[in-house]
Enzyme design. Structure first.
Site, PDB file in Angstrom:
ATOM      1  CB  THR A 296      -1.045  -0.187   1.264  1.00  0.00           C
ATOM      2  OG1 THR A 296      -1.531  -0.978   0.803  1.00  0.00           O
ATOM      3  CG2 THR A 296      -1.639   1.587   1.551  1.00  0.00           C
ATOM      4  CD  GLN A 326      -4.938  -2.863   0.456  1.00  0.00           C
ATOM      5  OE1 GLN A 326      -5.351  -4.086  -0.873  1.00  0.00           O
ATOM      6  NE2 GLN A 326      -4.829  -3.377   1.631  1.00  0.00           N
ATOM      7  CD  GLN A 348      -9.389  -1.774  -0.747  1.00  0.00           C
ATOM      8  OE1 GLN A 348      -9.914  -2.275  -1.480  1.00  0.00           O
ATOM      9  NE2 GLN A 348      -8.721  -1.673   0.413  1.00  0.00           N
ATOM     10  CG  ASP A 349      -6.465   2.119   0.964  1.00  0.00           C
ATOM     11  OD1 ASP A 349      -7.108   1.669   1.773  1.00  0.00           O
ATOM     12  OD2 ASP A 349      -5.270   1.078   0.837  1.00  0.00           O
ATOM     13  CG  ASP A 370     -10.596   1.898   4.735  1.00  0.00           C
ATOM     14  OD1 ASP A 370     -12.399   1.847   5.243  1.00  0.00           O
ATOM     15  OD2 ASP A 370     -10.316   0.448   4.578  1.00  0.00           O
ATOM     16  NE  ARG A 438     -12.783  -0.539   6.685  1.00  0.00           N
ATOM     17  CZ  ARG A 438     -12.281  -1.656   6.466  1.00  0.00           C
ATOM     18  NH1 ARG A 438     -13.087  -2.183   6.282  1.00  0.00           N
ATOM     19  NH2 ARG A 438     -12.178  -1.993   5.440  1.00  0.00           N
ATOM     20  CD1 TRP A 440      -6.267  -0.052   9.294  1.00  0.00           C
ATOM     21  CD2 TRP A 440      -5.360   2.182   9.486  1.00  0.00           C
ATOM     22  NE1 TRP A 440      -5.015  -0.212   9.428  1.00  0.00           N
ATOM     23  CE2 TRP A 440      -4.579   0.479   9.299  1.00  0.00           C
ATOM     24  CE3 TRP A 440      -5.208   3.314   9.169  1.00  0.00           C
ATOM     25  CZ2 TRP A 440      -3.502   1.036   8.029  1.00  0.00           C
ATOM     26  CZ3 TRP A 440      -3.419   3.224   8.178  1.00  0.00           C
ATOM     27  CH2 TRP A 440      -2.986   2.594   8.079  1.00  0.00           C
TER      28      TRP A 440
END
Length: 533
Positions: A296, A326, A348-349, A370, A438, A440
């Protein structure tokens, strides 16, 4: 004589007050418990503290500040040992994925050494504040967690497990707890938030950001036009790295174009400014992802570590797509950094706000899962937060904040912004759940303040981590004076750590002034901001 007798009681009163204050200060300054056990008992990890402070030539702390310096010194020694261990792990990297994990960890441990050294020197020479120290220690700890989480991307936790044997995370955690005492003390006095402007901010920055002829003031121009000296951004960064420019800001004007590059702005490149022709026209794009063999951390199209980075009018994009998991567009751990009128596009990310103090103004952030994540102290002000269409069966989660220690001064604040469905989500908005965030990490901290929340936000507001109750008692999630069809808090989650914030004094903890000490460094950038609520 009569006048003197009249003032004598007053003078005695003043003297008594002065002596009392001096004595209290002296007692605080010279507080002693007599031995290492006394001091270490005040930390979250007393066993590690006692063990390392009892070894070698470490003396018994004379007072709390002396104790702070001793624990910091031990943390730095632990970091140097961890770096030696990391260097030795290189020979175990027998494939691309192991090497990718090792490269991240080695770099991140170097970053931790840099943060600890900076903290020690700053406190020793009184050239930095306690708030600065808490920021840098928070980053030092976040670096280590980033290393460990990167190894989990490829199920290679065993590769980096030797790094955990040095008790480095515990000693940094102890340093955070000790330093927090001084942070609270200064906050009560309201001194730390009124420091002079950092050296990297110059009056010229204000004029530059307000100017319509930015390219005329640039140190270097990047253009894809035939015959240009610098046709890539990387070539401009390489040129800047070879200059002896001290603390002078280096302005790279990036003309309109799509630049397919992966860029790293390292710790040797402080005070860099990217100035584009606008987010629609100056685009930096890449397509690295975890599925494509990158962690990531290393998937980022652009990674920024150097202090004082400013970006204006640039798009940071990752085109890997939702199926590649990610895939980071921008990763920033630049302390005292600003992103103004920029766009961050991914799935994502998308935006990895890794560490330290960051400010985003009039920016667009697009993503699915996220898509704003990390452990910086970061404020998004007047931004557009755009949830995109995810893969079938997936839900959108806007934030995943990564505060892993209760004394880290980090968190995500979304203030005076708009949380909207992106155009590709609108046709299917009824079939896709979208959540505000959320947890992490265990002490995840995120607030939405005075922001518009559209109808795509799930009535529960917040999502559990992997259908568990992880961190629901220890997280800090809040909403303050938000509005719009998705802002009703009637059916929000009932977690102990979630609250509907009704007090302005509580909400003010997450403002530009309080969360990132922005009043002391943002004004001379010329970017309009609201310091309070």
């Amino acid at each position: 004589m009569a006048k003197f007798m009249f003032f004598l009681p007053f003078l005695l009163y003043v003297l008594v007050v002065f002596l009392s204050v001096s004595l209290a200060f002296s007692q605080e300054e010279e507080e002693t418990g007599g031995n290492i056990d006394y001091w270490c008992a005040t930390t979250p990890h007393p066993e590690q503290c006692r063990y390392f402070l009892s070894r070698g030539v470490h003396h018994i702390p004379r007072h709390r500040k002396d104790f702070r310096m001793l624990v910091l010194q031990v943390a730095l020694e632990r970091a140097q040992d961890a770096h030696t261990c990391s260097t030795n792990l290189r020979k175990k990297c027998t494939n691309k994925r192991k090497k990718a994990v090792w490269l991240d960890c080695n770099k991140l441990i170097n970053g931790t050494i840099l943060q600890l050294t900076q903290t020690l020197n700053g406190l020793k020479h009184n050239s930095s504040s306690d708030f600065d120290a808490q920021t840098w220690l928070s980053a030092a700890l976040t670096n280590l967690e980033t290393c460990f989480s990167g190894s989990r991307d490829f199920n290679l936790s065993s590769l980096v497990s030797p790094l955990k044997s040095h008790n480095l995370t515990e000693m940094i955690s102890n340093s955070l707890a000790i330093n927090q005492f001084f942070v609270k003390q200064k906050l009560a006095e309201r001194q730390d938030l009124d420091n002079d402007y950092p050296s990297w901010v110059t009056p010229a920055d204000r004029k530059l950001l307000q100017s319509n002829s930015i390219h005329m003031k640039a140190d270097i121009i990047v253009s894809q036009a035939k015959g240009s000296r610098f046709r890539t951004i990387q070539s401009a960064l390489n040129f800047a790295a070879g200059l002896k420019r001290g603390t002078k800001r280096y302005i790279i004007y990036i003309r309109a174009g799509v630049y397919r590059e992966n860029l790293q702005i390292g710790n040797n490149l402080n005070n860099i400014m990217f100035l584009g022709d606008g987010a629609r026209y100056t685009i930096i794009t890449g397509s690295r992802s975890v599925v494509g063999g990158f962690t990531t951390y290393s998937s980022a199209t652009v990674g920024v570590d150097g202090i004082g980075f400013i970006g204006r009018g640039v798009t940071f994009r990752n085109t890997a797509g939702p199926a590649k998991l990610q895939a980071v567009a921008l990763r920033s751990s630049s302390d005292l950094s600003v992103y103004y009128a920029c766009s961050f596009e991914g799935y994502q990310d998308t935006l990895f706000v890794l560490a330290q103090r960051q400010f985003y103004k009039l920016c667009y952030i697009y993503g699915t899962i996220d898509f704003i994540f990390g452990n910086a102290a970061v404020v998004f002000q007047n931004c557009m937060i755009m949830a995109r269409r995810p893969l079938k069966g997936q839900a959108n989660v806007i934030t995943a904040q990564g505060r892993g220690d209760p004394f880290q001064n980090t968190g995500i604040s979304i203030h005076n912004s708009r949380v909207m469905p992106a155009p590709d989500l609108k046709p299917v908005v009824g079939s896709v759940q979208t959540f505000l965030g959320r947890p992490w990490q265990e002490y995840s901290r995120t607030v939405y303040m005075k922001s518009f929340l559209d109808s795509h936000i799930n009535p529960k507001g917040w999502s559990p981590w992997d259908n568990s109750n992880f961190a629901q008692k220890t997280l800090v999630y809040g909403e303050y004076a938000c509005f719009g069809p998705g802002s009703s808090t009637t059916n929000r989650v009932k977690w102990p750590g979630y609250q509907v914030i009704r007090s302005a004094s509580v909400a003010s903890q997450y403002t530009v002034e309080r969360l990132i000490a922005g009043r002391s460094w943002l004004p001379t950038t010329g970017i309009p901001f609201t310091p309070g609520l």
